[in-house]
Design an enzyme around this catalytic site. Sequence first.
Site, PDB file in Angstrom:
ATOM      1  N   GLU A 120      -5.686  -4.626  11.191  1.00  0.00           N
ATOM      2  CA  GLU A 120      -4.686  -3.575  11.340  1.00  0.00           C
ATOM      3  C   GLU A 120      -5.003  -2.750  12.586  1.00  0.00           C
ATOM      4  OE1 GLU A 120      -2.643  -2.458   7.479  1.00  0.00           O
ATOM      5  OE2 GLU A 120      -4.512  -1.344   7.500  1.00  0.00           O
ATOM      6  N   SER A 144       3.028  -1.621  10.681  1.00  0.00           N
ATOM      7  CA  SER A 144       4.467  -1.581  10.954  1.00  0.00           C
ATOM      8  C   SER A 144       5.180  -2.903  10.668  1.00  0.00           C
ATOM      9  CB  SER A 144       4.727  -1.130  12.403  1.00  0.00           C
ATOM     10  OG  SER A 144       4.336   0.215  12.568  1.00  0.00           O
ATOM     11  N   GLY A 155       1.981   2.683  10.719  1.00  0.00           N
ATOM     12  CA  GLY A 155       2.939   3.766  10.512  1.00  0.00           C
ATOM     13  C   GLY A 155       3.635   4.246  11.770  1.00  0.00           C
ATOM     14  N   HIS A 170      -9.725   1.412   5.097  1.00  0.00           N
ATOM     15  CA  HIS A 170      -8.441   1.653   5.771  1.00  0.00           C
ATOM     16  C   HIS A 170      -8.653   2.689   6.882  1.00  0.00           C
ATOM     17  CE1 HIS A 170      -4.303   2.817   6.484  1.00  0.00           C
ATOM     18  NE2 HIS A 170      -3.933   1.719   5.857  1.00  0.00           N
ATOM     19  N   ASN A 230       0.865  -1.194   0.000  1.00  0.00           N
ATOM     20  CA  ASN A 230       0.000   0.000   0.000  1.00  0.00           C
ATOM     21  C   ASN A 230       0.892   1.231   0.000  1.00  0.00           C
ATOM     22  OD1 ASN A 230      -1.903   1.980   0.407  1.00  0.00           O
ATOM     23  ND2 ASN A 230      -2.316   1.437   2.549  1.00  0.00           N
ATOM     24  N   LYS A 286       0.035   4.237  -0.343  1.00  0.00           N
ATOM     25  CA  LYS A 286      -0.647   5.441   0.175  1.00  0.00           C
ATOM     26  C   LYS A 286      -0.450   6.596  -0.809  1.00  0.00           C
ATOM     27  CE  LYS A 286      -0.104   3.513   4.699  1.00  0.00           C
ATOM     28  NZ  LYS A 286      -0.208   3.669   6.134  1.00  0.00           N
ATOM     29  N   GLU A 329      -7.037   5.138   7.760  1.00  0.00           N
ATOM     30  CA  GLU A 329      -6.815   6.541   7.341  1.00  0.00           C
ATOM     31  C   GLU A 329      -8.044   7.085   6.626  1.00  0.00           C
ATOM     32  OE1 GLU A 329      -3.147   5.756   5.290  1.00  0.00           O
ATOM     33  OE2 GLU A 329      -2.159   5.338   7.202  1.00  0.00           O
TER      34      GLU A 329
HETATM   35  P1  PGA Z   1       2.518   0.619   7.741  1.00  0.00           P
HETATM   36  O1  PGA Z   1       1.084   0.819   7.040  1.00  0.00           O
HETATM   37  O2  PGA Z   1       3.069  -0.678   7.225  1.00  0.00           O
HETATM   38  O3  PGA Z   1       3.315   1.802   7.283  1.00  0.00           O
HETATM   39  O4  PGA Z   1       2.287   0.587   9.193  1.00  0.00           O
HETATM   40  C1  PGA Z   1       0.158  -0.208   7.035  1.00  0.00           C
HETATM   41  C2  PGA Z   1      -1.036   0.159   6.218  1.00  0.00           C
HETATM   42  O5  PGA Z   1      -0.987   0.835   5.212  1.00  0.00           O
HETATM   43  O6  PGA Z   1      -2.124  -0.234   6.536  1.00  0.00           O
END
Ligand code: PGA
Length: 229
Positions: free
Chosen positions: A154, A191, A160, A90, A8, A10, A92
């Site tokens: 998640e 992470s 992140g 997600h 992903n 982003k 976010e």
């Molecule tokens: P990350 O993001 O691996 O940077 O923690 C996970 C995600 O996009 O859901």
Amino acid sequence: MKSLIIANWKMNPTSQDEAERMIIETERLESEGCEVVLCPPFVFLNKTTILKNVKVGAQNCSFDDAGPFTGEISPKMLKEMGVDYVILGHSERRSSFNEDDNIINRKVQQALRNGLSVILCVGETEKEREEGKTDDVLQRQLAKLNSNLIVAYEPVWAIGSGRSCDPKTAEKARLLIEKIAKPKRVIYGGSVNSSNAGDYISSFSGLLIGGSSLDIIEFGKILKVVQGV
Ligand code: PGA
């Protein structure tokens, strides 16, 4: 069943040239034994036609196929472009764009109707975890959804943050998700890096990777861990 590894990206990178380079480098990684799905920003999907070893996903889609929805991209458009997967719900999107379970459910149904494979993200915030509400949150996020989904567990506080979830705790969540939703598979995200990927891949059938998928060398190392090489 091959492990499903979702990259992903982003809202990265910020140029067509950089995206092209990263797409080519991802394609070249040794990925036999995994199903790798690359989810770049919409504006770089046109660059993914060169991919043979790697499948393509989108990071979001609309709840409708066409119409007066300024700024939206529909699941029908994605399917027509050759996209196979879509990430929905997600954290976010839930927190920064106010997407609630109702909107997410509509998106899920519309994406499935168009033949996309849906990766639905669920997970509790830090506060919800501290208050012992993880199970309730998962129940709520998975209510009214059918079983034809890939669910990504998640924990929001792990995304992140560099604070990955204790694998035993994550496994408990996986068992609950399987009980509630009977999904096609459950994958872990939050992470993930090459040092901890092995801890999750032993109990989850895939990984959703954000930050570490932007570093192609690190992403390649994660694929190696998953393939056991
Ligand atoms: P990350 O993001 O691996 O940077 O923690 C996970 C995600 O996009 O859901």
